[in-house]
Design an enzyme around this catalytic site. Sequence first.
Site, PDB file in Angstrom:
ATOM      1  N   GLY A  52       1.046  -0.862   0.123  1.00 39.67           N
ATOM      2  CA  GLY A  52       0.048   0.208  -0.021  1.00 39.67           C
ATOM      3  C   GLY A  52       1.209   1.416   0.352  1.00 39.67           C
ATOM      4  N   CYS A  99       6.650  -0.691   6.380  1.00 33.71           N
ATOM      5  CA  CYS A  99       6.507   0.667   5.331  1.00 33.71           C
ATOM      6  C   CYS A  99       7.145   1.239   4.358  1.00 33.71           C
ATOM      7  CB  CYS A  99       6.326   1.247   6.520  1.00 33.71           C
ATOM      8  SG  CYS A  99       5.826   3.324   5.619  1.00 33.71           S
ATOM      9  N   HIS A 130      -1.714   6.954   7.652  1.00 35.44           N
ATOM     10  CA  HIS A 130      -0.918   8.057   6.773  1.00 35.44           C
ATOM     11  C   HIS A 130      -1.605   8.965   7.001  1.00 35.44           C
ATOM     12  CE1 HIS A 130       3.634   6.319   6.527  1.00 35.44           C
ATOM     13  NE2 HIS A 130       2.461   4.901   5.565  1.00 35.44           N
TER      14      HIS A 130
END
Length: 255
Positions: free
Chosen positions: A40, A84, A130
């Site tokens: 993502g 991440c 985020h």
Amino acid sequence: MFPDPILRKKCRVVRRVDMDKARELASDMIETMDGAGGVGLAANQVGALQRVVTLHIPGDDEAIVLINPEIRDTEGEREIVEGCLSFPGYEGMVKRSITVKARWLDENGSKMKITTDELIAQALEHEVDHLNGILYTDHLLAHEKLVAAGTYMEDDEPHMHDVELEVHADHSDEGEEPEESDIEVVHSTIKFSDLYSESAVDQMRYDLRREGFLAEESESVASEHSHSHTHTHDHVESDDPHLDGGVLLDPEHKH
Ligand SMILES: [Zn+2]
């Protein structure tokens, strides 16, 4: 990349009139995300303060675009390993929900909703965070710190994949039907693994430690440090024992 302050900013809601721009942004984001082998990506990770997220669940053919995504409800709690793209090379153990209910607009402006679990639920929570300036390091379990990627899962794939490209360049005159000889095929490799310079990685390690996200000097980090130190020392040696890299090394003249 952490600690860029844009990662702490809240992204703005995409208005109807800006759907075209959001679509364009999303297609750039999919390229970046897929190129880096990410699951993502949120728009502020690539410098845009828009509520746009892209997801590509491993095994699915296509990435999906989520505009103005919202988490409507969550259920349960689990501890899970997370990474991440803004913290390349690290992973950490965080607390996430078991089930997530979310809604968003797709790239055509159609209303979408989902009740889901597993990786999609985790990714939805991670990416919507985020957009609100929240990073997964904020969810690290109290007794846990970030560790090198791959520490938790032995079969963990590297976070940065290289991408093979095949570009077909059309050299025919405009308006004419291209013949086979007009098409030049160029193969190239984007080395995402080279995108982050060693100094950028060192800087990130320093910033992570200063924020308390990273454990104190781990063994692997310590040995890397002593290695680079030795290297520096070799580099500046000189035939003249008083000269070391242009600096006079006379003990009597030390301050
Ligand atoms: Zn992230």
